[in-house]
Design an enzyme around this catalytic site. Structure first.
Site, PDB file in Angstrom:
ATOM      1  N   ASN A 168      -6.673 -12.269  -1.708  1.00 18.20           N
ATOM      2  CA  ASN A 168      -7.284 -11.061  -1.153  1.00 18.20           C
ATOM      3  C   ASN A 168      -8.788 -11.094  -1.378  1.00 18.20           C
ATOM      4  O   ASN A 168      -9.293 -11.970  -2.088  1.00 18.20           O
ATOM      5  CB  ASN A 168      -6.718  -9.813  -1.849  1.00 18.20           C
ATOM      6  CG  ASN A 168      -5.365  -9.380  -1.274  1.00 18.20           C
ATOM      7  OD1 ASN A 168      -4.963  -9.815  -0.209  1.00 18.20           O
ATOM      8  ND2 ASN A 168      -4.672  -8.525  -1.996  1.00 18.20           N
ATOM      9  N   HIS A 228      -0.128  -6.768   6.112  1.00 16.64           N
ATOM     10  CA  HIS A 228      -1.104  -7.735   6.656  1.00 16.64           C
ATOM     11  C   HIS A 228      -0.807  -8.055   8.128  1.00 16.64           C
ATOM     12  O   HIS A 228      -0.970  -9.185   8.577  1.00 16.64           O
ATOM     13  CB  HIS A 228      -1.113  -9.037   5.851  1.00 16.64           C
ATOM     14  CG  HIS A 228      -1.560  -8.869   4.431  1.00 16.64           C
ATOM     15  ND1 HIS A 228      -2.850  -9.080   4.026  1.00 16.64           N
ATOM     16  CD2 HIS A 228      -0.879  -8.501   3.319  1.00 16.64           C
ATOM     17  CE1 HIS A 228      -2.946  -8.865   2.717  1.00 16.64           C
ATOM     18  NE2 HIS A 228      -1.766  -8.500   2.271  1.00 16.64           N
TER      19      HIS A 228
HETATM   20 FE1  HDE Z   1       1.574 -10.346  -0.083  1.00 17.50          FE
HETATM   21  N1  HDE Z   1       2.999 -10.398   1.338  1.00 17.50           N
HETATM   22  N2  HDE Z   1       2.900  -9.537  -1.361  1.00 17.50           N
HETATM   23  N3  HDE Z   1       0.120 -10.078  -1.479  1.00 17.50           N
HETATM   24  N4  HDE Z   1       0.236 -11.060   1.168  1.00 17.50           N
HETATM   25  C1  HDE Z   1       2.823 -10.790   2.599  1.00 17.50           C
HETATM   26  O1  HDE Z   1       4.210 -12.195   3.836  1.00 17.50           O
HETATM   27  C2  HDE Z   1       4.224  -9.539  -1.208  1.00 17.50           C
HETATM   28  C3  HDE Z   1       0.277  -9.552  -2.715  1.00 17.50           C
HETATM   29  C4  HDE Z   1      -1.051 -11.399   0.888  1.00 17.50           C
HETATM   30  O2  HDE Z   1      -2.159 -13.798   6.639  1.00 17.50           O
HETATM   31  C5  HDE Z   1       4.105 -10.886   3.360  1.00 17.50           C
HETATM   32  O3  HDE Z   1       3.880 -13.335   5.749  1.00 17.50           O
HETATM   33  C6  HDE Z   1       4.863  -9.021  -2.373  1.00 17.50           C
HETATM   34  C7  HDE Z   1      -0.875  -9.824  -3.532  1.00 17.50           C
HETATM   35  C8  HDE Z   1      -1.711 -11.866   2.086  1.00 17.50           C
HETATM   36  O4  HDE Z   1      -0.039 -14.217   6.945  1.00 17.50           O
HETATM   37  C9  HDE Z   1       5.162 -10.575   2.308  1.00 17.50           C
HETATM   38  C10 HDE Z   1       3.847  -8.686  -3.231  1.00 17.50           C
HETATM   39  C11 HDE Z   1      -1.718 -10.519  -2.716  1.00 17.50           C
HETATM   40  C12 HDE Z   1      -0.746 -11.801   3.080  1.00 17.50           C
HETATM   41  C13 HDE Z   1       4.322 -10.266   1.097  1.00 17.50           C
HETATM   42  C14 HDE Z   1       2.626  -9.026  -2.590  1.00 17.50           C
HETATM   43  C15 HDE Z   1      -1.092 -10.659  -1.447  1.00 17.50           C
HETATM   44  C16 HDE Z   1       0.456 -11.309   2.474  1.00 17.50           C
HETATM   45  C17 HDE Z   1       4.162 -10.047   4.586  1.00 17.50           C
HETATM   46  C18 HDE Z   1       3.952  -8.041  -4.590  1.00 17.50           C
HETATM   47  C19 HDE Z   1      -3.111 -11.034  -3.053  1.00 17.50           C
HETATM   48  C20 HDE Z   1      -0.937 -12.146   4.544  1.00 17.50           C
HETATM   49  C21 HDE Z   1       4.020 -10.984   5.750  1.00 17.50           C
HETATM   50  C22 HDE Z   1       4.580  -8.836  -5.542  1.00 17.50           C
HETATM   51  C23 HDE Z   1      -3.142 -12.001  -4.114  1.00 17.50           C
HETATM   52  C24 HDE Z   1      -0.717 -13.583   4.805  1.00 17.50           C
HETATM   53  C25 HDE Z   1       4.013 -12.301   5.166  1.00 17.50           C
HETATM   54  C26 HDE Z   1      -0.984 -13.894   6.252  1.00 17.50           C
HETATM   55  C27 HDE Z   1       1.656 -11.133   3.161  1.00 17.50           C
HETATM   56  C28 HDE Z   1       4.883  -9.937  -0.063  1.00 17.50           C
HETATM   57  C29 HDE Z   1       1.371  -8.766  -3.184  1.00 17.50           C
HETATM   58  C30 HDE Z   1      -1.738 -11.325  -0.358  1.00 17.50           C
HETATM   59  C31 HDE Z   1       6.131  -9.458   2.638  1.00 17.50           C
HETATM   60  C32 HDE Z   1       6.338  -8.855  -2.581  1.00 17.50           C
HETATM   61  C33 HDE Z   1      -1.064  -9.453  -5.002  1.00 17.50           C
HETATM   62  C34 HDE Z   1      -3.143 -12.321   2.213  1.00 17.50           C
HETATM   63  O5  HDE Z   1       5.960 -11.684   2.040  1.00 17.50           O
END
Ligand code: HDE
Length: 711
Positions: A169, A96
């Protein structure tokens, strides 16, 4: 030798003078000292200073020995300036990375007092400040906007009882069921380690290799390969919390909840051929759209909906409500609309706000709690880590965009860049300093977790209830209109045609056979691939799940052109009445437009009125617009007919099934573009000014899909 001092050019000086009224202070203190302007010394224009506040006399030349001699270490102004510049970047988000944010508010329209004690859901009419960041997932910070990808829809709500981050999302399900696979999934879609490409795309071997070996991803794949993967803009996307969460009422009674954001503007996407061209014409298409809409007062709005259900429903539902690769059809559990989210303010500074905003799924106020969804549990672990890495200090909550807007009181202290530290003598608890000893826990108002009872051996396993990977993928597919189904087949075929290894292509098709045989056959045929055997599976696909209309974009499309943009390709001498009538019709519909002309200086209408252009033809291709009008005079048509960009403007609009209005004189351009025999009901002749209104109303259907041939 005469030594000349390098001074700012005359033009630069004039520019400064001309814009005097508009010049912003070069540095405004962030909140923390009241947001006052830092410097105002002398004259109309603030004096430039160093970060320490020392006035600067010369910002053009380094301090040196002699005219051509070495620079001097003593030059603290140069040293500070370059030092700071060298440290401007922070690591981009690992996923992201490319995102765009805006401020707004959430307003409650239906109280949820019956199911949650969360302060934000108690009083109808109450507004809670919000910050939203939309994003693509795979591309780096500088990648283009209209990649085929999932979009992040992350909402920070500054509630009276602390920040609530709903980090969702634009697709209600996810690729994987267990967080332990997230690094693999992300690595597979991101550039390969040796060559560092492809950038911001999934059409490559690594991604499809991983997907074809991960059958649980196929429901999500259907969504990403559908037009949902190429939204028209952030304003036209739905948002989903994805996981099942819990609401807890004042007696800690639990109700399961899934969150939905529904755009008042309607859902809308582009087509793939268009997306590819938009990325060349305007890599910032989505961020520009959001910025322009908010800046012009056309505030995007979403309704917040909740699907509420209890343990009993969860027990009898066809799938496990903890499985993030599954959704609950709205026909089974209706979405109750409880509020609205309005984005009404762009950021003052992209870095300070959009780049530094730190979302954490763990940020939930009292009354909202987690379920055992294994993906959510993993996310709760991950987000804090990533923020410390990115923002460099555990004090990232002191940055204004991340700080709660309600009172805070705790004993956390020190660390890099600490802005708020405990005062007084006691920085521990319990203590016996009475009221002077600082805050105390509050069992009544404080956050309480749901007291769930868990049993079972400790081991690594994927539950049997998570094992059906194809039934909801099929349900999604059969819920689409034929055009949308065709786009899914086209999308998968395109992606797989970029995959070099035939065995990977074949393995993907072996899964599609479990979803829909026609889809699998169409894709195999499009690839020139013999139909493989179906992939091995323990769970036959269920064919009894009914279509769900809520899953289709086209079945729920908006009926108005409001908030959309028309590209008016116009030439000198065009009928003034027609031109003015079209603009009036667009304004009445609350739609936008740009004039695209042979010269950026604009055009002169038949009555001599001068009209400014916003784009020169080759800078304003029709892919940037939702519909187009070609308003040309007889002479003007000749100019257009000899301009390849004007022909592309028309042929692209035609190929992308857009509505095309045209003045009688512009007929010649259809001939020149080789479309004379193809003119259909989506091409509307604007014979007189009276036709303008009807044309704009027709554009409310957004596309003339009949033009796209279904095999
Ligand atoms: Fe994320 N995800 N994610 N994700 N995610 C990040 O956090 C993570 C997942 C989502 O505009 C990270 O700040 C893991 C699902 C958004 O700043 C990180 C898993 C969904 C954003 C991270 C998921 C999301 C992130 C990277 C699997 C939808 C952007 C940078 C378990 C429900 C937020 C950060 C923004 C961002 C980890 C799966 C949505 C690495 C480990 C499912 C919208 O922490």
């Amino acid at each position: 030798m005469v030594v000349k001092k390098n001074t700012p050019s005359k033009a630069a000086k004039n520019g400064l003078k001309a814009n005097k009224d508009k010049i912003e202070p070069s540095y405004t203190e962030q909140q923390g000292n009241g947001g006052e302007t830092h410097q105002q010394a002398g004259g109309d224009i603030a004096t430039l200073t160093s970060a320490q506040g020392i006035p600067v006399a010369d910002d053009q030349n380094t301090l040196r020995y002699g005219a051509r001699g070495p620079a001097l270490m003593e030059d603290f102004h140069f040293r500070e300036k370059i030092f700071h510049f060298d440290h401007e970047r922070i690591p981009e988000r690992v996923v992201h990375a490319r995102g765009y944010g805006a401020h707004g508010y959430f307003e409650l329209t239906d109280s949820l007092q019956d199911v949650t004690r969360a302060a934000i859901f108690q009083n109808v009419g109450e507004r809670t400040p919000a910050f939203v960041r939309f994003s693509t997932v795979a591309g780096s910070k500088g990648s283009f906007d209209v990649a085929r990808d999932v979009r992040g829809f992350a909402v920070k709500l500054y509630t009276k009882e602390g920040n609530w981050d709903l980090v969702g999302n634009n697709i209600p399900v996810f690729f994987i069921q267990d967080a332990i696979k997230f690094p693999d999934m992300v690595h597979s879609v991101k550039p390969a380690p040796d060559r560092d490409f492809p950038q911001a795309q999934s059409a490559h071997d690594n991604f499809w290799d991983f997907i074809s070996l991960t059958p649980e991803s196929f429901h999500m794949i259907m969504w990403v390969m559908s037009d949902r993967g190429i939204p028209r803009s952030f304003r036209f996307m739905e948002g989903f919390g994805v996981h099942t969460f819990r609401f807890l009422d004042s007696n800690d009674r639990s109700t399961f909840v899934k969150f939905h954001w529904k755009p008042k503007q309607g859902v809308q996407s582009v087509v793939w051929n268009e997306a590819v061209k938009i990325n060349g014409a305007d890599p910032d298409f989505h961020r520009r759209d959001l910025w322009s809409a908010i800046s012009s007062g056309d505030f995007p709005e979403w309704e917040l909906g909740v699907q509420l259900f209890d343990e009993e429903f969860a027990e009898k539902f066809d799938f496990d409500v903890l499985d993030p690769t599954k959704l609950i059809p709205e026909e089974l559990v209706p979405v109750r609309i409880v509020g609205r989210l309005v984005l009404d303010r762009v950021v003052d500074n992209f870095f300070a706000e959009t780049e530094q905003v730190a979302f954490c799924t763990q940020n939930v106020p009292p009354g909202i709690d987690f379920s055992n969804d294994p993906l959510l549990q993993g996310r709760n672990f991950s987000y804090l880590d990533t923020q410390v890495k990115r923002l460099g200090s555990p004090n990232f909550t002191h940055i204004p965009i991340n700080a709660p807007k309600c009172p805070m009181a705790h004993f956390q202290q020190d660390g890099h860049m600490a802005m708020h530290n405990p005062v007084g003598r006691a920085n521990y608890e319990p203590n016996s300093w009475g009221a002077a000893g600082g805050p105390r826990e509050n069992p009544k108002q404080g956050f309480r977790s749901f007291a769930s009872e868990e049993t079972g051996p400790k081991r690594r396993l994927r539950p049997e209830s998570f094992s059906d990977h194809y039934s909801q993928a099929r349900q999604f597919y059969i819920s689409q209109t034929p055009i949308e189904q065709k786009h899914i087949a086209d999308g998968i075929t395109f992606e797989l045609s970029k995959v070099e290894r035939p065995d990977i292509r074949s393995r993907v098709v072996s899964h599609l056979l479990h979803i829909d045989e026609d889809l699998a056959t169409t894709v195999a045929d499009g690839l020139g691939l013999p139909l493989p055997d179906p992939a091995e599976t323990t769970q036959p696909t269920r064919t009894d799940l009914p279509a769900s209309d809520a899953l289709s974009i086209l079945k729920n499309g908006p009926k108005t052109f409001a908030g959309r943009k028309m590209g008016i390709l116009a030439t000198d001498g065009v009928d003034a009445d027609l031109f003015v009538a079209l603009i009036a019709a667009l304004q009445a519909e609350k739609a936008n437009y740009e004039v695209v002309a042979p010269k950026i200086g604009g055009i002169t209408l038949s009555d001599g009125t001068k009209v400014a252009a916003q784009q020169k033809i080759d800078g304003g291709p029709s892919v940037l617009y939702d519909a187009v009008a070609i308003l040309a005079s007889k002479e003007g048509t000749k100019v257009l007919a000899s301009n390849p960009a004007a022909k592309d403007f028309l042929t692209d609009a035609f190929t992308h099934c857009k509505f095309i209005g045209y003045s009688a004189e512009a007929c010649t351009l259809f001939k020149k573009a080789g479309l004379a025999d193809d003119v259909d009901k989506g091409c509307i002749k604007l014979g007189s000014k009276n036709d303008a209104n009807a044309f704009v109303k027709t554009c409310g259907a957004l596309r003339f899909w009949q033009r796209e041939k279904l095999d």
